[in-house]
Write a protein that holds these residues in place. Structure first.
Motif, short mmCIF file in Angstrom:
data_model
loop_
_atom_site.label_atom_id
_atom_site.label_comp_id
_atom_site.label_asym_id
_atom_site.label_seq_id
_atom_site.Cartn_x
_atom_site.Cartn_y
_atom_site.Cartn_z
N SER A 1 0.68 -1.25 0.04
CA SER A 1 0.30 -0.09 0.24
C SER A 1 0.43 0.81 0.57
O SER A 1 2.43 1.21 0.04
CB SER A 1 -1.17 -0.10 1.36
OG SER A 1 0.07 0.44 2.42
N LEU A 2 0.69 2.18 -0.41
CA LEU A 2 0.91 3.72 0.27
C LEU A 2 -0.56 4.86 0.15
O LEU A 2 -1.08 4.70 -0.01
CB LEU A 2 1.01 4.28 -1.76
CG LEU A 2 1.85 4.65 -2.26
CD1 LEU A 2 3.38 5.96 -0.70
CD2 LEU A 2 2.07 5.54 -3.00
N SER A 3 -0.18 5.18 1.00
CA SER A 3 -0.71 6.38 1.47
C SER A 3 -1.37 7.65 1.40
O SER A 3 0.54 8.20 1.21
CB SER A 3 -0.09 6.72 3.63
OG SER A 3 -0.74 5.40 4.13
N GLU A 4 -1.61 8.25 0.96
CA GLU A 4 -1.44 8.99 -0.27
C GLU A 4 -2.94 9.96 -0.09
O GLU A 4 -3.61 9.44 -0.16
CB GLU A 4 -1.24 9.62 -1.16
CG GLU A 4 -0.79 10.83 -2.19
CD GLU A 4 0.45 11.24 -1.80
OE1 GLU A 4 0.62 12.65 -1.85
OE2 GLU A 4 1.32 10.26 -1.61
N SER B 1 -5.98 5.71 1.23
CA SER B 1 -4.80 4.74 0.25
C SER B 1 -4.64 4.18 -0.69
O SER B 1 -6.40 3.44 -0.67
CB SER B 1 -4.17 4.46 1.76
OG SER B 1 -4.74 3.36 1.87
N VAL B 2 -3.91 4.37 -1.21
CA VAL B 2 -4.33 2.67 -2.98
C VAL B 2 -3.37 1.07 -2.06
O VAL B 2 -2.25 1.65 -1.70
CB VAL B 2 -3.86 3.03 -3.94
CG1 VAL B 2 -4.61 4.51 -3.82
CG2 VAL B 2 -1.90 3.22 -3.57
N ILE C 1 -1.63 5.33 -7.76
CA ILE C 1 -1.04 3.69 -8.45
C ILE C 1 0.47 3.12 -9.07
O ILE C 1 0.95 2.17 -8.94
CB ILE C 1 -2.24 3.28 -8.58
CG1 ILE C 1 -3.47 3.34 -8.14
CG2 ILE C 1 -2.16 1.88 -9.92
CD1 ILE C 1 -4.68 3.29 -8.72
N LYS C 2 0.56 4.34 -9.89
CA LYS C 2 1.76 4.10 -10.57
C LYS C 2 3.02 4.55 -9.50
O LYS C 2 4.25 3.52 -10.51
CB LYS C 2 2.54 5.39 -11.49
CG LYS C 2 3.43 5.47 -12.71
CD LYS C 2 3.25 4.14 -13.48
CE LYS C 2 4.44 4.29 -14.58
NZ LYS C 2 4.55 2.53 -15.38
#
Length: 272
Positions: free
Chosen positions: A134-137, A187-188, A149-150
């Motif tokens: 995951s990536l928090s944004e 997040s994604v 996502i990229k």
């Protein structure tokens, strides 16, 4: 048939640039003679044979140093070793093609299934733990979503090479939804395929409510409220934030009406 050929003729015949031919000459792989009248390089049939070998060996991934060693000491034994190397390469390529074919078959089956999904109905699912990365944004626009996502894929591209085969999702910013602001996320994530996969976060298993909807993401606020209202009416208590999974998205279509998104929410029965 001529005994010697100019560099321009060899370049056209083999699709090899003059600079590459001169490089092979500097390595001692080719030994053209010089025309006595104008000094032009003239390549013999022996040079042409070597050029054919060089081209074939390059396809096996051999370096120019390895190719020179082979040509300098060419023998039945070294040729057998090269054939074994080529067989290994073909086996790896066949394995990669088979894996690619299986990936395409899964993607095709998933799209066929997604086209038949009935949207607008709430379902109760029992789901296992699902590991992911995951990536928090904080995201407020579709363009930002694509960019984040990229970035996430770039961070993990060595282990997640085929982006088209990944399950992509995003957690809603529930605070924004409560304030009436839709299509906002915190997040994604990608769900990792295969059993025993290890990621940097986990979607815990358990009872989940599921709701599919088709079309623009702008409706997701109303869809989350629909899911929450259904949960309350049926006696379920939310556990954590709702999230989306993108079954048909801009990887598959440019038509908004064809988009298919699933909202999931982990729930439990209130104690007492």
């Amino acid at each position: 048939m001529k005994d010697f050929y100019k560099i321009s003729e060899i370049s056209r015949l083999y699709g090899v640039g003059p600079d590459s031919l001169r490089y092979y000459e500097r390595l001692g792989l080719l030994r053209p003679r010089r025309d006595e009248d104008n000094g032009y390089r003239l390549y013999s049939l022996r040079d042409i044979y070597k050029l054919s070998v060089i081209r074939d060996l390059r396809t096996l991934g051999l370096s120019m140093v390895q190719i020179k060693e082979y040509l300098d000491g060419q023998s039945v034994e070294s040729t057998l070793a090269l054939l074994e190397r080529e067989e290994d390469l073909l086996s790896r390529q066949i394995h990669q093609l088979q894996a690619r074919r299986e990936t395409l078959a899964r993607r095709e089956a998933a799209l066929f299934h997604a086209r038949e999904v009935r949207d607008g109905q709430v379902r109760v699912l029992e789901l296992p733990d699902r590991p992911g990365v995951s990536l928090s944004e904080y995201i407020t626009r579709d363009e930002e979503m694509d960019f984040v996502i990229k970035r996430l894929h770039k961070r993990h591209e060595e282990r997640l090479q085929d982006f088209g085969d990944l399950s992509v999702g995003a957690f809603f910013s529930m605070e924004d939804l409560v304030r009436g602001l839709t299509n906002r996320y915190r997040s994604v994530f990608f769900l990792l395929p295969g059993e025993g996969a290890e990621g940097d976060f986990l979607l815990p298993g358990g009872t989940h409510l599921s709701l599919y909807y088709r079309g623009s993401y702008e409706q997701n606020g109303a869809r989350v409220r629909q899911l929450l209202d259904w949960a309350v009416a049926e006696g379920w208590a939310p556990v954590g934030d709702a999230f989306e999974l993108y079954h048909i998205d801009n990887r598959h279509t440019a038509r908004p009406e064809e988009l298919l998104t699933e909202i999931q929410l982990r729930v439990r029965r209130p104690e007492g």
